[in-house]
Scaffold this motif. Structure first.
Motif, short mmCIF file in Angstrom:
data_model
loop_
_atom_site.label_atom_id
_atom_site.label_comp_id
_atom_site.label_asym_id
_atom_site.label_seq_id
_atom_site.Cartn_x
_atom_site.Cartn_y
_atom_site.Cartn_z
N UNK B 13 0.85 -1.20 0.00
CA UNK B 13 0.00 0.00 0.00
C UNK B 13 0.89 1.25 0.00
N UNK B 14 1.91 1.24 0.83
CA UNK B 14 2.82 2.39 0.91
C UNK B 14 3.49 2.65 -0.43
N UNK B 15 3.87 1.58 -1.12
CA UNK B 15 4.57 1.72 -2.41
C UNK B 15 3.64 2.06 -3.56
N UNK B 16 2.34 2.00 -3.32
CA UNK B 16 1.36 2.20 -4.40
C UNK B 16 1.12 3.67 -4.73
N UNK B 17 1.81 4.56 -4.05
CA UNK B 17 1.60 5.99 -4.30
C UNK B 17 2.88 6.62 -4.87
N UNK B 18 2.76 7.38 -5.96
CA UNK B 18 3.96 7.93 -6.62
C UNK B 18 4.74 8.89 -5.73
N UNK B 19 4.04 9.66 -4.91
CA UNK B 19 4.75 10.59 -4.01
C UNK B 19 5.58 9.79 -3.01
N UNK B 20 4.97 8.72 -2.48
CA UNK B 20 5.73 7.91 -1.51
C UNK B 20 6.88 7.17 -2.17
N UNK B 21 6.67 6.71 -3.41
CA UNK B 21 7.80 6.07 -4.10
C UNK B 21 8.92 7.07 -4.35
#
Lengths: 111, 111
Positions: B13-21
């Motif tokens: 879930x954490x990796x599923x967002x471009x800002x978080x990546x």
DNA sequence: ACAATAGTGAAGTATTTACTTCAGTATTGC
DNA sequence: GCAATACTGAAGTAAATACTTCACTATTGT
């Protein structure tokens, strides 16, 4: 196509659900129909189909309909793309630590 | 602890967002403060902190506050856990294909 | 002491997600 | 032809997500 951010969004999002990971896990042992994927899951068939659509949109799973059964397969290239994104960052981190270690070893020699 | 399904949920879930990546990508090149992580992102600092909390809850990032600055680091073991889940399934799939190939080769010999 | 910096916390909101049920369609086996 | 099988699709709902703004606290540099 597989490395664009939006596709990674979809792949990681797809993997973020335990039911979908169970489906991928099942498919890693070989192709399966929708009902076979649904069998271990405590939810309606409709819900399973919706999960399957998420997996297909992400590119992780490919399906093909033969007669009335939809046969599902893993798309290993997509798994590899997700795996690759993570390993690149991990390796960058580890290479950095190595350089840091070298640097510390060198400055120690010079003391 | 790192292999339990709930933790994998949080990591993917954490990796599923471009800002978080992007934040993870930045951290793969070395530790950074919250403001440094925020700098390339077109959103409020509050939003960035919320993303950072998601990353921290997932175990992918560890933070430590020194004075008024919060220093953030990657947690490589968590990256490895996510990577491992994917590669296990991909390998299962590939081993299966290998066995299938062997089988087909054998039955061809017997024809 | 004071201003600037660095981050925190609480609300509020629009959108997306993960289901449900129910009603339908296309295939297959007898 | 008809019933059982294997899905498919639409609508509805509760909860989670990805932000925003605004007000606030703690630390540092001068």
């Amino acid at each position: 196509m597989l490395h664009d951010p939006a596709q990674l969004d979809l792949m990681f999002q797809a993997l973020a659900d335990p039911a979908r990971r169970l489906m991928v896990d099942r498919l890693s042992r070989g192709p399966a129909s929708v009902s076979q994927l649904a069998e271990p899951l405590a939810m309606s068939l409709s819900a399973v189909v919706q999960h399957l659509n998420v997996l297909e949109a992400s590119g992780l799973v490919r399906t093909e309909k033969l007669g009335r059964v939809r046969s599902c397969q893993i798309e290993p290239q997509a798994l590899r793309a997700a795996e690759h994104w993570i390993s690149e960052r991990r390796l960058a981190w580890e290479r950095r630590l190595d350089r840091l270690g070298d640097f510390l070893a060198e400055t120690k020699d010079e003391s």
